[in-house]
Design an enzyme around this catalytic site. Structure first.
Site, PDB file in Angstrom:
ATOM      1  N   ARG A   8       0.858  -1.191   0.000  1.00 36.90           N
ATOM      2  CA  ARG A   8       0.000   0.000   0.000  1.00 36.90           C
ATOM      3  C   ARG A   8       0.889   1.234   0.000  1.00 36.90           C
ATOM      4  O   ARG A   8       1.750   1.375   0.874  1.00 36.90           O
ATOM      5  CB  ARG A   8      -0.875  -0.038   1.266  1.00 36.90           C
ATOM      6  CG  ARG A   8      -2.186   0.721   1.210  1.00 36.90           C
ATOM      7  CD  ARG A   8      -3.283   0.035   0.444  1.00 36.90           C
ATOM      8  NE  ARG A   8      -3.750  -1.236   0.967  1.00 36.90           N
ATOM      9  CZ  ARG A   8      -4.783  -1.388   1.772  1.00 36.90           C
ATOM     10  NH1 ARG A   8      -5.442  -0.339   2.211  1.00 36.90           N
ATOM     11  NH2 ARG A   8      -5.188  -2.579   2.135  1.00 36.90           N
TER      12      ARG A   8
ATOM     13  N   SER B 292      -8.001  -0.641  -1.603  1.00 38.70           N
ATOM     14  CA  SER B 292      -9.190  -0.882  -0.784  1.00 38.70           C
ATOM     15  C   SER B 292      -9.939   0.417  -0.493  1.00 38.70           C
ATOM     16  O   SER B 292     -10.426   1.074  -1.400  1.00 38.70           O
ATOM     17  CB  SER B 292      -8.788  -1.605   0.496  1.00 38.70           C
ATOM     18  OG  SER B 292      -9.915  -1.940   1.262  1.00 38.70           O
ATOM     19  N   HIS B 293     -10.007   0.803   0.792  1.00 42.12           N
ATOM     20  CA  HIS B 293     -10.778   1.968   1.219  1.00 42.12           C
ATOM     21  C   HIS B 293      -9.926   3.231   1.329  1.00 42.12           C
ATOM     22  O   HIS B 293     -10.454   4.279   1.703  1.00 42.12           O
ATOM     23  CB  HIS B 293     -11.406   1.681   2.584  1.00 42.12           C
ATOM     24  CG  HIS B 293     -10.377   1.403   3.644  1.00 42.12           C
ATOM     25  ND1 HIS B 293      -9.825   0.157   3.817  1.00 42.12           N
ATOM     26  CD2 HIS B 293      -9.772   2.230   4.541  1.00 42.12           C
ATOM     27  CE1 HIS B 293      -8.931   0.223   4.803  1.00 42.12           C
ATOM     28  NE2 HIS B 293      -8.883   1.461   5.256  1.00 42.12           N
TER      29      HIS B 293
ATOM     30  N   LYS C  84      -2.850  -6.746  -3.486  1.00 39.04           N
ATOM     31  CA  LYS C  84      -3.170  -7.876  -2.627  1.00 39.04           C
ATOM     32  C   LYS C  84      -2.821  -9.133  -3.418  1.00 39.04           C
ATOM     33  O   LYS C  84      -3.270  -9.292  -4.557  1.00 39.04           O
ATOM     34  CB  LYS C  84      -4.655  -7.872  -2.253  1.00 39.04           C
ATOM     35  CG  LYS C  84      -5.058  -6.697  -1.368  1.00 39.04           C
ATOM     36  CD  LYS C  84      -6.531  -6.766  -0.980  1.00 39.04           C
ATOM     37  CE  LYS C  84      -6.908  -5.616  -0.052  1.00 39.04           C
ATOM     38  NZ  LYS C  84      -8.338  -5.665   0.352  1.00 39.04           N
TER      39      LYS C  84
ATOM     40  N   ASP D 291     -16.974  -1.323   0.631  1.00 41.40           N
ATOM     41  CA  ASP D 291     -15.762  -0.498   0.554  1.00 41.40           C
ATOM     42  C   ASP D 291     -15.263  -0.461  -0.891  1.00 41.40           C
ATOM     43  O   ASP D 291     -15.888  -1.028  -1.793  1.00 41.40           O
ATOM     44  CB  ASP D 291     -14.702  -0.977   1.548  1.00 41.40           C
ATOM     45  CG  ASP D 291     -14.119  -2.349   1.216  1.00 41.40           C
ATOM     46  OD1 ASP D 291     -14.709  -3.071   0.388  1.00 41.40           O
ATOM     47  OD2 ASP D 291     -13.076  -2.700   1.796  1.00 41.40           O
TER      48      ASP D 291
ATOM     49  N   ASP E  36     -12.866  -1.761  -2.796  1.00 45.30           N
ATOM     50  CA  ASP E  36     -12.627  -2.960  -3.607  1.00 45.30           C
ATOM     51  C   ASP E  36     -13.700  -4.020  -3.380  1.00 45.30           C
ATOM     52  O   ASP E  36     -13.587  -5.140  -3.872  1.00 45.30           O
ATOM     53  CB  ASP E  36     -11.227  -3.527  -3.359  1.00 45.30           C
ATOM     54  CG  ASP E  36     -10.984  -3.952  -1.914  1.00 45.30           C
ATOM     55  OD1 ASP E  36     -11.664  -3.422  -1.017  1.00 45.30           O
ATOM     56  OD2 ASP E  36     -10.096  -4.803  -1.681  1.00 45.30           O
TER      57      ASP E  36
ATOM     58  N   ASP F 137     -14.687  -5.928  -0.991  1.00 42.19           N
ATOM     59  CA  ASP F 137     -14.550  -7.193  -0.271  1.00 42.19           C
ATOM     60  C   ASP F 137     -15.168  -7.119   1.122  1.00 42.19           C
ATOM     61  O   ASP F 137     -15.322  -8.137   1.794  1.00 42.19           O
ATOM     62  CB  ASP F 137     -13.084  -7.656  -0.200  1.00 42.19           C
ATOM     63  CG  ASP F 137     -12.174  -6.686   0.540  1.00 42.19           C
ATOM     64  OD1 ASP F 137     -12.606  -5.554   0.845  1.00 42.19           O
ATOM     65  OD2 ASP F 137     -11.009  -7.061   0.800  1.00 42.19           O
ATOM     66  N   ARG F 138     -15.554  -5.907   1.564  1.00 42.22           N
ATOM     67  CA  ARG F 138     -16.231  -5.747   2.852  1.00 42.22           C
ATOM     68  C   ARG F 138     -17.621  -5.174   2.630  1.00 42.22           C
ATOM     69  O   ARG F 138     -17.816  -4.350   1.733  1.00 42.22           O
ATOM     70  CB  ARG F 138     -15.455  -4.803   3.765  1.00 42.22           C
ATOM     71  CG  ARG F 138     -14.184  -5.399   4.328  1.00 42.22           C
ATOM     72  CD  ARG F 138     -13.582  -4.502   5.388  1.00 42.22           C
ATOM     73  NE  ARG F 138     -13.188  -3.211   4.853  1.00 42.22           N
ATOM     74  CZ  ARG F 138     -13.127  -2.092   5.563  1.00 42.22           C
ATOM     75  NH1 ARG F 138     -13.481  -2.089   6.835  1.00 42.22           N
ATOM     76  NH2 ARG F 138     -12.735  -0.972   5.005  1.00 42.22           N
TER      77      ARG F 138
ATOM     78  N   HIS G 116     -15.061  -8.097   7.488  1.00 43.22           N
ATOM     79  CA  HIS G 116     -14.498  -9.108   6.589  1.00 43.22           C
ATOM     80  C   HIS G 116     -15.135 -10.439   6.958  1.00 43.22           C
ATOM     81  O   HIS G 116     -15.149 -10.823   8.135  1.00 43.22           O
ATOM     82  CB  HIS G 116     -12.976  -9.214   6.751  1.00 43.22           C
ATOM     83  CG  HIS G 116     -12.205  -8.163   6.027  1.00 43.22           C
ATOM     84  ND1 HIS G 116     -12.049  -8.156   4.657  1.00 43.22           N
ATOM     85  CD2 HIS G 116     -11.537  -7.080   6.475  1.00 43.22           C
ATOM     86  CE1 HIS G 116     -11.316  -7.118   4.295  1.00 43.22           C
ATOM     87  NE2 HIS G 116     -10.998  -6.434   5.387  1.00 43.22           N
TER      88      HIS G 116
END
Length: 458
Positions: free
Chosen positions: A14, A102-103, A112, A250, A252, A254-255, A337
């Site tokens: 990141r 992500s966020h 990732k 979020d 990407d 995934d959450r 998650h």
């Protein structure tokens, strides 16, 4: 010269673009990814996907260039969510890389990585070696040879297969009609939700979209539903439209965070307990993973439903390792998650959302009433404090609460005789202590929280 130590974190990469992360760095990481994985087993093909950030296509192409330089072919999945990339890794049996931050705000990007079958790559399972190999490439300018040829890139859109797989896992075709507001936050849920839940799915869902336009500059609000300010628009829209439920993803995707019909958040712990109950109905006696920040209600409910609760440290690599070791059917974290054995042990916000929709659609009661069954205690949420000496503050807490039960699985957890507990963990990346408190009543929670904060910040 890029210093990769500053951007390679515990579970992913990141950094800010272009000063920390740029095509040169991405290309070196692509070659290093292949080089490190090939040391364990032959690598002939990998899959690469990317999110809607302006820098993502260029970085993904550079990563692919680094991989093909070593003679490895690349499946270009194009725009996708992180859980869609994990699906591709499992479905095709290939190591995978997702370009996303992500966020994080728009100036960030990241990577990732996973092995074949969506197995996680963290610092202790290959990421440190990838960092060192990429740094060596950047320092020398020389790319290692592997197959003596250049690999090829081919496009493969996985969205339809991903949607079909999810709908096969949770059948929503016979639920009562639901009005569902979804806030994609201009992130990848704007790409995946229509395919899974939209008109073409044939499901009895009246989908009310918010911010479905893919825009990595996040013009409406940050795609981080963990921050209450980023849920305000969704809460208002749920109330305004009389919707049954609101879902916030979020960046990407995934959450997933859940809002009830009154516009109030349903805690990720309650979602964990609800999904765990559904999985246990299908898999009696199964193991359920929960991290130590989730509500005490989660292991209680899992045990009551005949399951085996297993407590872990915070962090997806720990959850995924424990999922694999124990054969758990499901795992949940306080950060929303959610991990499924039926999804290669990987996390997917979409599948968790579908379980909540199924539970709601199979019930005649509103979500607020349904969720009450899984909400037993009052929690503080995560409270961060900047501290100069984290270890010293933790030692102070150990001393002050020496009569209470203590454990050090992850930071320090203190459990009191009345069932209240607190956990304090140092951040991996910042001079912060993270405090979480839960108690049987709001008054007791506030008492424990304020006393602990007085010590931490004193």
């Amino acid at each position: 010269m890029s210093d990769l130590a500053s951007i390679v974190k515990a579970y992913d990469v990141r950094g800010t673009v272009p000063d920390q992360l740029n095509p040169e760095v991405a290309r070196a990481l692509g070659a290093a990814f292949v080089q490190v994985l090939a040391a364990d087993a032959p690598v002939h093909q990998i899959i690469v996907g990317y999110d809607m950030r302006p820098s993502s296509p260029e970085l993904a192409a550079a990563f692919a260039l680094g991989a093909t330089a070593l003679g490895v072919d690349v499946v270009d999945a194009g725009l996708c969510s992180t859980d869609e990339l994990y699906f591709g890794s499992g479905f095709l049996g290939l190591p995978g890389v997702m370009l996303t931050a992500s966020h994080n705000p728009a100036q960030y990007n990241g990577l990732k990585m996973c092995r074949s079958g969506a197995k996680p790559i963290g610092q202790d399972s290959g990421l440190r070696a990838i960092r060192d190999a990429a740094q060596a490439i950047l320092d020398s300018g020389e790319y290692p040879q592997l197959h003596g040829r250049s690999g090829e890139v081919r496009q493969q859109d996985l969205l339809a297969d991903y949607a079909a797989h999810l709908r096969n896992l949770v059948d929503l075709s016979r639920i009562r009609p639901l009005k569902v507001v979804v806030d994609a936050g201009n992130g990848m849920a704007g790409h995946t939700v229509p395919a899974v839940l939209g008109e073409g799915s044939g499901l009895p869902i009246d989908l009310v979209p918010m911010y479905f336009e893919l825009d990595g500059t996040f013009p409406n609000h940050e795609a981080n539903p963990l921050e209450p300010a980023n849920l305000v628009d969704l809460q208002a829209k749920v109330r305004e439209t009389g919707a049954d439920i609101g879902l916030a993803f979020d960046g990407d995707a995934d959450r997933c965070f859940v809002i009830d019909g009154f516009g109030d958040p349903v805690s990720p712990s309650a979602v964990t307990a609800l999904v765990a109950s559904r999985e246990l109905a299908k898999n009696p006696g199964a193991t359920i993973i929960h991290n130590l920040i989730t509500s005490k209600a989660v292991p209680e409910i899992v045990s009551e439903r005949g399951g085996i609760p297993v407590r872990t440290r915070v962090g997806h690599s720990f959850i995924k390792e424990e999922m694999a070791r124990s054969g758990a059917v499901f795992g949940g974290e306080h950060s929303a998650h959610y991990y499924f054995r039926s999804f290669w042990g990987a996390d997917t916000g979409m599948l968790a959302a579908m379980h909540v929709l199924a539970a709601l659609g199979e019930s005649e009661v509103p979500l607020a009433e349904l969720g009450r069954e899984y909400e037993r205690y009052v929690s503080s949420g995560e409270i961060n404090s900047t501290v100069a000496d984290a270890a010293g503050k933790i030692a102070q807490l150990v001393s002050v609460y020496h009569k209470a039960e203590q454990d050090t699985l992850d930071g320090l957890t203190i459990t009191f005789a009345d069932g209240a507990w607190l956990n304090v963990r140092p951040s991996n990346t910042e001079p912060l202590l993270r405090l979480n408190v839960e108690a049987p009543t709001a008054e007791r929670m506030a008492e424990v929280r304020d006393e602990a904060l007085a010590i931490i910040r004193g």
